[in-house]
Design an enzyme around this catalytic site. Structure first.
Site, PDB file in Angstrom:
ATOM      1  N   ASP A   1       9.343   2.958  -0.690  1.00 48.46           N
ATOM      2  CA  ASP A   1       8.327   3.631   0.115  1.00 48.46           C
ATOM      3  C   ASP A   1       8.642   3.337   1.579  1.00 48.46           C
ATOM      4  O   ASP A   1       8.320   2.269   2.098  1.00 48.46           O
ATOM      5  CB  ASP A   1       6.934   3.121  -0.272  1.00 48.46           C
ATOM      6  CG  ASP A   1       5.847   3.745   0.594  1.00 48.46           C
ATOM      7  OD1 ASP A   1       6.184   4.400   1.602  1.00 48.46           O
ATOM      8  OD2 ASP A   1       4.666   3.571   0.267  1.00 48.46           O
TER       9      ASP A   1
ATOM     10  N   TYR B   1       0.870  -1.184   0.000  1.00 55.54           N
ATOM     11  CA  TYR B   1       0.000   0.000   0.000  1.00 55.54           C
ATOM     12  C   TYR B   1       0.900   1.226   0.000  1.00 55.54           C
ATOM     13  O   TYR B   1       1.833   1.317   0.797  1.00 55.54           O
ATOM     14  CB  TYR B   1      -0.886  -0.015   1.248  1.00 55.54           C
ATOM     15  CG  TYR B   1      -1.764   1.206   1.404  1.00 55.54           C
ATOM     16  CD1 TYR B   1      -2.906   1.370   0.620  1.00 55.54           C
ATOM     17  CD2 TYR B   1      -1.460   2.185   2.346  1.00 55.54           C
ATOM     18  CE1 TYR B   1      -3.716   2.494   0.768  1.00 55.54           C
ATOM     19  CE2 TYR B   1      -2.268   3.308   2.500  1.00 55.54           C
ATOM     20  CZ  TYR B   1      -3.393   3.457   1.708  1.00 55.54           C
ATOM     21  OH  TYR B   1      -4.194   4.555   1.858  1.00 55.54           O
TER      22      TYR B   1
ATOM     23  N   LYS C   1       5.030   9.430   8.520  1.00 57.17           N
ATOM     24  CA  LYS C   1       4.855   8.889   9.873  1.00 57.17           C
ATOM     25  C   LYS C   1       5.918   9.414  10.862  1.00 57.17           C
ATOM     26  O   LYS C   1       5.772  10.510  11.358  1.00 57.17           O
ATOM     27  CB  LYS C   1       4.818   7.364   9.822  1.00 57.17           C
ATOM     28  CG  LYS C   1       3.594   6.862   9.001  1.00 57.17           C
ATOM     29  CD  LYS C   1       3.326   5.397   9.184  1.00 57.17           C
ATOM     30  CE  LYS C   1       2.306   4.840   8.220  1.00 57.17           C
ATOM     31  NZ  LYS C   1       0.926   4.966   8.615  1.00 57.17           N
TER      32      LYS C   1
END
Ligand code: HOZ
Length: 427
Positions: A240, A145, A268
């Site tokens: 990623d 994702y 994050k």
């Protein structure tokens, strides 16, 4: 009024004006069933919900809170920055410092652009890869994702997997046909794709530890193949690291595994709980970004001073010697303890961690692929989830998400959680 009803009351109100009652699908508890906890506050490793229940938190806002909730140094930095103004839409000293620090800690980040979310970072990195190579085709991996931009919602993980619909509606077929989806951890499939379409591939994007289909550790040969094949065919390799960045080590997954991508995305942890993300990489590629080049990317809140202050304060704490060793030891202890507790009660279960992120699987052996993850016992996970929640231990409300340990989790917290799991799994 029953205390627990407070969550239910808020959920009913929320559903009147917010689709599904939540602002991000996994939060709705749909795959595990029941009512989401509406969180009132957090401190260290604990959160408290609207009904006054307290939980040891293994979600950590889905990864950013590596220092735990409301860390005093992060809060002080945010308060100090907020007092000087919330947003300027102009460059600031602090964002220069953050870019310099990121480039020092992760040497592949010769240049970085700050944005506000992981989705923005990956979406922009892909536009940059396409713009700088002049190619359209993107390779991604099943169950990975990378946020919710159009090109990336094809066979994706996280909420899409949780709800059993890995490709979103609303993506034009014309867009989806530029995304080639391959199995994770399968270097042969990647080699075959390059053999057939190598000169059309702009980039390969991957999570260097997959964390959105539960957790999958990459096979070294998979990462090496991704690096070599992209190099041979003039395509870019994008890591990623929104989830793994500063979560699996101070040099992130790329440092841990010794692979240097062309571009990387972060989010994050680098925002310490505030909306901050980044993409960056090789200087000559980043030179294609406006205002230097023709690939456009912009944002009013990009490099927001409050978010940057939280990020800098967080990254400072991570550099304390021994930080990652302790974090890793705690996560390892949790995994070993949970798996042993389940096995003691005859339940097929295993667990593993990479740095401060972990996967817990109700199956015999550690999964290595999307197919392995799909074969795990979801019913068992759901029972475990609810029993643990009732006992005051908050795990991700989906069998398809990684878990997170923070530096605020003490050995006593971990022991507490293992003992609770032992009792829950015995029942
Ligand atoms: N996509 C996130 C988990 N991988 C969930 C974000 C959220 O619900 O806050």
């Amino acid at each position: 009024m029953n205390q627990t009803d407070q969550n239910q009351i808020l959920f009913e109100r929320a559903q009147r004006h917010i689709p599904g009652g939540v602002n991000s699908p996994v939060r709705a508890f749909r795959s595990v069933g029941g009512t989401p906890c509406f969180i009132e506050r957090g401190s260290g490793a604990r959160i408290w919900d609207a009904a006054g229940n307290s939980y040891l938190d293994y979600v950590g806002s889905w990864g950013p809170l590596i220092l735990g909730h409301a860390h005093p140094e992060v809060i002080a930095a945010v308060q100090e920055a907020a007092a000087r103004g919330l947003s300027f839409g102009a460059p600031t000293h602090a964002e220069v410092e953050l870019a310099e620090l990121l480039a020092t800690l992760v040497p592949s980040l010769e240049m970085v652009r700050l944005v506000s979310s992981g989705t923005e970072a990956t979406m922009s990195a892909i536009r940059l890869a396409r713009g700088s190579t002049g190619r359209d085709l993107l390779v991604k991996f099943e169950g990975c994702y990378h946020g919710h931009s159009d090109s990336l919602l094809v066979k994706a993980g996280s909420g899409l997997l949780t709800f059993g619909n890995p490709s979103s509606a609303g993506i034009p077929a014309d867009v989806a046909r530029h995304t080639l989806v391959l199995p994770y951890n399968d270097p042969a499939a990647l080699a075959e794709a390059f053999a057939h379409q190598g000169d059309a591939i702009a980039a390969v994007i991957l999570e260097p530890v997959a964390g959105n289909m539960n957790l999958i550790v990459p096979r070294p040969e998979f990462l090496h193949a991704a690096r070599e094949l992209t190099q041979q065919h003039g395509a870019l390799l994008i890591f990623d690291e929104v989830m793994t960045g500063f979560r699996v080590g101070l040099t992130s997954a790329q440092g841990r595994f010794g692979i240097t991508p062309d571009l990387s995305t972060f989010g994050k942890v680098i925002g310490g709980g505030m909306p901050l993300a980044a993409f960056g990489g090789r200087r000559e590629i980043m030179a294609h970004i406006a205002p230097l080049g023709a690939v456009y990317q912009a944002g009013t809140l990009s490099g927001n001073p409050i978010a940057v202050a939280a990020g800098l304060a967080t990254l400072k704490c991570l550099q304390v010697p021994g930080f990652y060793e302790t974090l890793e030891a705690r996560a390892q202890a949790l995994c070993a303890g949970l798996a042993a507790a389940a096995q003691r009660h005859g339940i097929a279960c295993c667990a593993q961690n990479v740095g401060g992120m972990f996967g817990l699987y109700f199956t015999e052996r550690l999964p290595e692929s999307y197919a392995d993850i799909m074969a795990c016992d979801r019913e068992m996970f759901n029972r475990f989830f609810h029993a643990m929640l009732a006992a005051g231990h908050y795990f991700a409300p989906s069998a398809f998400e990684a878990g997170f340990v923070s530096a605020a989790h003490t050995q006593a917290d971990i022991t507490d959680t293992i003992e609770a799991a032992d009792a829950c799994l015995a029942a």
